[in-house]
Scaffold this motif. Structure first.
Motif, PDB file in Angstrom:
ATOM      1  N   ALA A 165       1.845  12.318   3.800  1.00  0.00           N
ATOM      2  CA  ALA A 165       1.209  11.115   4.331  1.00  0.00           C
ATOM      3  C   ALA A 165       0.999  10.113   3.209  1.00  0.00           C
ATOM      4  O   ALA A 165       0.698  10.497   2.069  1.00  0.00           O
ATOM      5  CB  ALA A 165      -0.130  11.460   4.993  1.00  0.00           C
ATOM      6  N   ASP A 166       1.177   8.857   3.528  1.00  0.00           N
ATOM      7  CA  ASP A 166       0.821   7.801   2.584  1.00  0.00           C
ATOM      8  C   ASP A 166       0.094   6.696   3.339  1.00  0.00           C
ATOM      9  O   ASP A 166       0.395   6.414   4.503  1.00  0.00           O
ATOM     10  CB  ASP A 166       2.050   7.253   1.857  1.00  0.00           C
ATOM     11  N   LEU A 167      -0.869   6.101   2.669  1.00  0.00           N
ATOM     12  CA  LEU A 167      -1.767   5.138   3.304  1.00  0.00           C
ATOM     13  C   LEU A 167      -1.953   3.933   2.390  1.00  0.00           C
ATOM     14  O   LEU A 167      -2.155   4.079   1.179  1.00  0.00           O
ATOM     15  CB  LEU A 167      -3.120   5.799   3.587  1.00  0.00           C
ATOM     16  N   LYS A 168      -1.905   2.741   2.983  1.00  0.00           N
ATOM     17  CA  LYS A 168      -2.213   1.514   2.280  1.00  0.00           C
ATOM     18  C   LYS A 168      -3.172   0.696   3.137  1.00  0.00           C
ATOM     19  O   LYS A 168      -3.108   0.736   4.363  1.00  0.00           O
ATOM     20  CB  LYS A 168      -0.955   0.700   1.996  1.00  0.00           C
ATOM     21  N   GLY A 169      -4.059  -0.063   2.487  1.00  0.00           N
ATOM     22  CA  GLY A 169      -4.981  -0.895   3.229  1.00  0.00           C
ATOM     23  C   GLY A 169      -5.956  -1.593   2.307  1.00  0.00           C
ATOM     24  O   GLY A 169      -5.821  -1.550   1.077  1.00  0.00           O
ATOM     25  N   LYS A 170      -6.944  -2.239   2.909  1.00  0.00           N
ATOM     26  CA  LYS A 170      -7.988  -2.924   2.152  1.00  0.00           C
ATOM     27  C   LYS A 170      -9.335  -2.352   2.555  1.00  0.00           C
ATOM     28  O   LYS A 170      -9.789  -2.539   3.687  1.00  0.00           O
ATOM     29  CB  LYS A 170      -7.932  -4.429   2.409  1.00  0.00           C
ATOM     30  N   PHE A 171      -9.970  -1.654   1.604  1.00  0.00           N
ATOM     31  CA  PHE A 171     -11.271  -1.047   1.852  1.00  0.00           C
ATOM     32  C   PHE A 171     -12.316  -2.150   1.971  1.00  0.00           C
ATOM     33  O   PHE A 171     -12.450  -2.997   1.090  1.00  0.00           O
ATOM     34  CB  PHE A 171     -11.617  -0.083   0.722  1.00  0.00           C
ATOM     35  N   MET A 172     -13.032  -2.154   3.077  1.00  0.00           N
ATOM     36  CA  MET A 172     -14.041  -3.166   3.398  1.00  0.00           C
ATOM     37  C   MET A 172     -13.446  -4.573   3.368  1.00  0.00           C
ATOM     38  O   MET A 172     -14.131  -5.560   3.070  1.00  0.00           O
ATOM     39  CB  MET A 172     -15.243  -3.055   2.463  1.00  0.00           C
ATOM     40  N   GLY A 173     -12.158  -4.661   3.657  1.00  0.00           N
ATOM     41  CA  GLY A 173     -11.502  -5.949   3.763  1.00  0.00           C
ATOM     42  C   GLY A 173     -11.094  -6.584   2.457  1.00  0.00           C
ATOM     43  O   GLY A 173     -10.491  -7.668   2.460  1.00  0.00           O
ATOM     44  N   SER A 174     -11.396  -5.947   1.310  1.00  0.00           N
ATOM     45  CA  SER A 174     -11.099  -6.594   0.031  1.00  0.00           C
ATOM     46  C   SER A 174     -10.504  -5.657  -1.010  1.00  0.00           C
ATOM     47  O   SER A 174      -9.697  -6.079  -1.835  1.00  0.00           O
ATOM     48  CB  SER A 174     -12.373  -7.236  -0.543  1.00  0.00           C
ATOM     49  N   GLY A 175     -10.896  -4.410  -1.035  1.00  0.00           N
ATOM     50  CA  GLY A 175     -10.437  -3.487  -2.069  1.00  0.00           C
ATOM     51  C   GLY A 175      -9.078  -2.891  -1.738  1.00  0.00           C
ATOM     52  O   GLY A 175      -8.910  -2.233  -0.700  1.00  0.00           O
ATOM     53  N   GLU A 176      -8.085  -3.116  -2.610  1.00  0.00           N
ATOM     54  CA  GLU A 176      -6.759  -2.555  -2.380  1.00  0.00           C
ATOM     55  C   GLU A 176      -6.830  -1.029  -2.446  1.00  0.00           C
ATOM     56  O   GLU A 176      -7.193  -0.460  -3.467  1.00  0.00           O
ATOM     57  CB  GLU A 176      -5.765  -3.081  -3.413  1.00  0.00           C
ATOM     58  N   ALA A 177      -6.469  -0.385  -1.345  1.00  0.00           N
ATOM     59  CA  ALA A 177      -6.586   1.074  -1.241  1.00  0.00           C
ATOM     60  C   ALA A 177      -5.211   1.697  -1.058  1.00  0.00           C
ATOM     61  O   ALA A 177      -4.390   1.213  -0.275  1.00  0.00           O
ATOM     62  CB  ALA A 177      -7.488   1.460  -0.077  1.00  0.00           C
ATOM     63  N   VAL A 178      -4.975   2.790  -1.790  1.00  0.00           N
ATOM     64  CA  VAL A 178      -3.731   3.539  -1.702  1.00  0.00           C
ATOM     65  C   VAL A 178      -4.074   5.022  -1.711  1.00  0.00           C
ATOM     66  O   VAL A 178      -4.920   5.471  -2.494  1.00  0.00           O
ATOM     67  CB  VAL A 178      -2.783   3.221  -2.878  1.00  0.00           C
ATOM     68  N   ALA A 179      -3.438   5.785  -0.832  1.00  0.00           N
ATOM     69  CA  ALA A 179      -3.667   7.235  -0.793  1.00  0.00           C
ATOM     70  C   ALA A 179      -2.354   7.942  -0.495  1.00  0.00           C
ATOM     71  O   ALA A 179      -1.516   7.439   0.261  1.00  0.00           O
ATOM     72  CB  ALA A 179      -4.711   7.600   0.246  1.00  0.00           C
ATOM     73  N   GLU A 180      -2.180   9.118  -1.098  1.00  0.00           N
ATOM     74  CA  GLU A 180      -1.029   9.976  -0.840  1.00  0.00           C
ATOM     75  C   GLU A 180      -1.521  11.401  -0.654  1.00  0.00           C
ATOM     76  O   GLU A 180      -2.460  11.837  -1.345  1.00  0.00           O
ATOM     77  CB  GLU A 180      -0.018   9.917  -1.994  1.00  0.00           C
ATOM     78  N   ALA A 181      -0.910  12.120   0.265  1.00  0.00           N
ATOM     79  CA  ALA A 181      -1.342  13.495   0.521  1.00  0.00           C
ATOM     80  C   ALA A 181      -0.150  14.353   0.898  1.00  0.00           C
ATOM     81  O   ALA A 181       0.821  13.880   1.495  1.00  0.00           O
ATOM     82  CB  ALA A 181      -2.394  13.527   1.625  1.00  0.00           C
ATOM     83  N   THR A 182      -0.239  15.635   0.543  1.00  0.00           N
ATOM     84  CA  THR A 182       0.741  16.642   0.930  1.00  0.00           C
ATOM     85  C   THR A 182      -0.007  17.822   1.531  1.00  0.00           C
ATOM     86  O   THR A 182      -0.943  18.348   0.911  1.00  0.00           O
ATOM     87  CB  THR A 182       1.569  17.117  -0.274  1.00  0.00           C
ATOM     88  N   PHE A 183       0.387  18.218   2.729  1.00  0.00           N
ATOM     89  CA  PHE A 183      -0.282  19.315   3.437  1.00  0.00           C
ATOM     90  C   PHE A 183       0.688  20.491   3.542  1.00  0.00           C
ATOM     91  O   PHE A 183       1.749  20.385   4.150  1.00  0.00           O
ATOM     92  CB  PHE A 183      -0.723  18.861   4.823  1.00  0.00           C
ATOM     93  N   ARG A 184       0.290  21.620   2.965  1.00  0.00           N
ATOM     94  CA  ARG A 184       1.149  22.806   2.928  1.00  0.00           C
ATOM     95  C   ARG A 184       0.713  23.823   3.984  1.00  0.00           C
ATOM     96  O   ARG A 184      -0.338  23.668   4.605  1.00  0.00           O
ATOM     97  CB  ARG A 184       1.084  23.427   1.522  1.00  0.00           C
ATOM     98  N   PRO A 185       1.514  24.871   4.190  1.00  0.00           N
ATOM     99  CA  PRO A 185       1.168  25.889   5.188  1.00  0.00           C
ATOM    100  C   PRO A 185      -0.217  26.472   4.956  1.00  0.00           C
ATOM    101  O   PRO A 185      -0.594  26.781   3.831  1.00  0.00           O
ATOM    102  CB  PRO A 185       2.262  26.949   4.996  1.00  0.00           C
ATOM    103  N   GLU A 186      -0.972  26.611   6.065  1.00  0.00           N
ATOM    104  CA  GLU A 186      -2.339  27.141   5.984  1.00  0.00           C
ATOM    105  C   GLU A 186      -2.340  28.650   6.162  1.00  0.00           C
ATOM    106  O   GLU A 186      -2.950  29.196   7.072  1.00  0.00           O
ATOM    107  CB  GLU A 186      -3.226  26.469   7.032  1.00  0.00           C
ATOM    108  N   ASP A 187      -1.656  29.346   5.280  1.00  0.00           N
ATOM    109  CA  ASP A 187      -1.637  30.807   5.374  1.00  0.00           C
ATOM    110  C   ASP A 187      -2.997  31.404   5.023  1.00  0.00           C
ATOM    111  O   ASP A 187      -3.414  32.418   5.592  1.00  0.00           O
ATOM    112  CB  ASP A 187      -0.566  31.372   4.435  1.00  0.00           C
ATOM    113  N   LYS A 188      -3.687  30.788   4.055  1.00  0.00           N
ATOM    114  CA  LYS A 188      -4.992  31.295   3.627  1.00  0.00           C
ATOM    115  C   LYS A 188      -6.003  30.157   3.624  1.00  0.00           C
ATOM    116  O   LYS A 188      -6.708  29.921   2.648  1.00  0.00           O
ATOM    117  CB  LYS A 188      -4.889  31.909   2.233  1.00  0.00           C
TER     118      LYS A 188
END
Length: 530
Positions: free
Chosen positions: A365-388
């Protein structure tokens, strides 16, 4: 004397055959006309004896002896507990022998429904949910047999509609212009085919949207019918889902949905593959309050239980190959004083390979946006198998969000107003084998708490209080950049080893993020109060 001459060359027996046939037809039509009213009464009586909790009324019945068919006009089905409005209205429906199937040695029926209307409201739905007898066991099949004794092999619906109304003030959830054709329902033509029946359906959704289903089915599969269809949705206005979204504390404004995929649902396999799911221009808020807190907790427990049941379950697949969302997403907390809203505007979220079967590989997943309408926000995530348990990596960065836009949040947690300053936030988190490793690093710059022009009408004690807070913030500044920075370590074992990925992320937001954005405020304010 006038003589009647038969046409030259026409055999006498043919004339007698025509005369006798015409006479028989007259008798048949006369008998049919005579039997229509008694048959109508008997049909209504039989349907009402079969139905449980519902009642049928029929205005008119026509018999057609030549085609061995029957036409019903004005068939109405009402719920006995809440009869107004009727749950189903059939202005005209016809049933006849499906003559083509006779060549296969089967005697089955052909049904056509013109402009059928299904209507359900909240009271009727609640009544149905209260009844211990499931709706499929309310005698519907027996009631259909009272209309026409042969089993349905061809079903055609023209210009049908379905309407659900929860609140008279809200726009109804509505499907219109429904066109459906299902062929070979009784598996007459190709008994060896695993999906012998063809199914095609189109509908207008909320007047502006469009839906289509095209595929195959096995209506005789045991213990329930099986389908394998391709579906597509376009321009579905999500705002019209308010009657449903409000039950889960969601306020949806605007937004259109488009999707394409395939559903195979059978006794041996249950698979939903969504090729793409696009949600554009939506504004969505999750609203938390003291009134709804207990319901939220129970709902979260049910979601967790359901997620556990479907995660990596053999024979069950739910896969979104690509999801894209644009718009604005927020969280509203009405339990604090004052209430506040935290949001991300100009959002673009992309998720790939999201599935309940983690053997298919990690989701990203990757995310872009403006936090509270002004702060440039970027996020990246990787979700692996939930074996444990939960297993994912998350990187988050917010640059220079304006602090005054967070005043409601700061008042709720620190009783402080800010007139200037920015917040930046950096975080890296890894969750694996029931352990969290990571940090939050908030950075406050150019913070100004006290402003005489803003507070000229406030009491002297509040002015002194906020002035002291501003002074303490100044003491923490790192010259010459005028910034307050700290690092909050969030490493350690998970309190709940069985927590899933969603629960861990919500935990991080609730206990990590909110604590991280207030280090220079809430802590110092509490010190002052002591």
């Amino acid at each position: 004397m006038i003589k009647i001459h038969r046409p030259t060359g026409v055999p006498k027996f043919l004339i007698w055959f025509a005369v006798i046939s015409a006479g028989l037809l007259l008798v048949l039509f006369a008998a049919a006309s005579f039997l229509e009213e008694p048959l109508r009464r008997k049909m209504v009586q039989g349907m009402n004896q079969a139905l449980d909790g519902y009642r049928a009324e029929l205005e008119e019945l026509d018999l057609h002896p030549i085609g061995l068919s029957v036409t019903l006009r004005g068939l109405t089905i009402t719920q006995e507990a809440h009869p107004d409005p009727p749950v189903a209205v059939f202005p005209e429906m016809g049933a006849s022998v499906h003559w083509r199937s006779l060549f296969s040695g089967r005697l089955v029926a052909d049904w056509q429904l013109e402009e059928p209307r299904i209507h359900v409201n909240l009271e009727q739905l609640r009544e149905e949910n209260k009844d211990e007898v499931p709706v499929q066991k309310r005698g519907w099949q027996e009631a259909i047999k009272q209309i026409y004794p042969l089993r349905i092999n061809l079903l055609q619906i023209r210009n049908g509609s379905f309407t659900y109304i929860e609140d008279a003030q809200d726009r109804p959830i509505e499907l219109s212009a429904v066109m459906l054709e299902a062929r070979n329902i009784q598996n007459v033509q190709s008994p060896q085919d695993s999906y012998p029946s063809s199914v095609y359906m189109t509908a207008d959704i909320f007047s502006r949207g469009r839906g289509e289903i095209d595929g195959r089915a096995d209506f005789l599969a045991d213990p329930f019918p099986a389908v394998d269809v391709v579906f597509s949705l376009a321009e579905i206005p999500l705002e019209d889902l308010k009657p449903v979204s409000s039950h889960v504390n969601l306020i949806v404004t605007g937004g259109n949905l488009a999707a394409k995929g395939r559903i195979e649902y059978a006794p041996s396999v249950k698979a939903t593959r969504i090729e793409h799911l696009d949600i554009d221009g939506i504004r969505i808020d999750y609203v938390h309050s003291a009134v709804t807190a207990e319901r939220e907790k129970k709902r979260a427990e049910k979601v967790k239980e359901a997620a556990g049941e479907v995660s990596n379950k053999p024979g069950l697949l739910f896969l979104i190959e690509r999801l894209r969302l644009t718009g604005e997403a927020g969280f509203v907390n009405e339990e604090t004083d004052p209430d506040y809203r935290v949001f991300l505007s100009d959002t673009e979220l992309n998720i790939s390979n999201l599935s309940n079967q983690f053997r298919r590989g990690p989701a990203t997943a990757d995310l872009k946006g403006k936090f509270m309408g002004s702060g440039e926000a970027v996020a990246e995530a990787t979700f692996r198998p939930e074996d444990k348990g939960a297993d994912f990596d998350l990187i988050l960065q917010i640059e220079k969000a304006r602090l005054p836009s967070m005043n409601d949040l700061l008042r709720a947690y620190g009783n402080v107003d800010v007139v200037a300053g920015t917040l930046s936030l950096y975080s890296e988190v890894s969750v694996k084998e029931n352990r969290i490793d990571g940090y939050f690093k908030p950075l406050l710059e150019d913070v100004d708490v006290y402003d005489k022009r803003q507070e000229k009408d406030e009491g002297i004690f509040k002015k002194m209080y906020e002035g002291l807070v501003g002074g303490l913030s100044s003491l923490l500044e790192n010259e010459p950049r005028e910034e307050v920075a700290t690092r909050i370590d969030i490493s350690g074992p998970l309190d709940d080893p069985e927590a899933n990925t969603l629960e861990v992320i919500l935990l991080l937001i609730r206990n990590g993020f909110f604590n991280a954005i207030l280090p220079g405020f809430e802590r110092e304010v509490n010190n002052l109060r002591e």
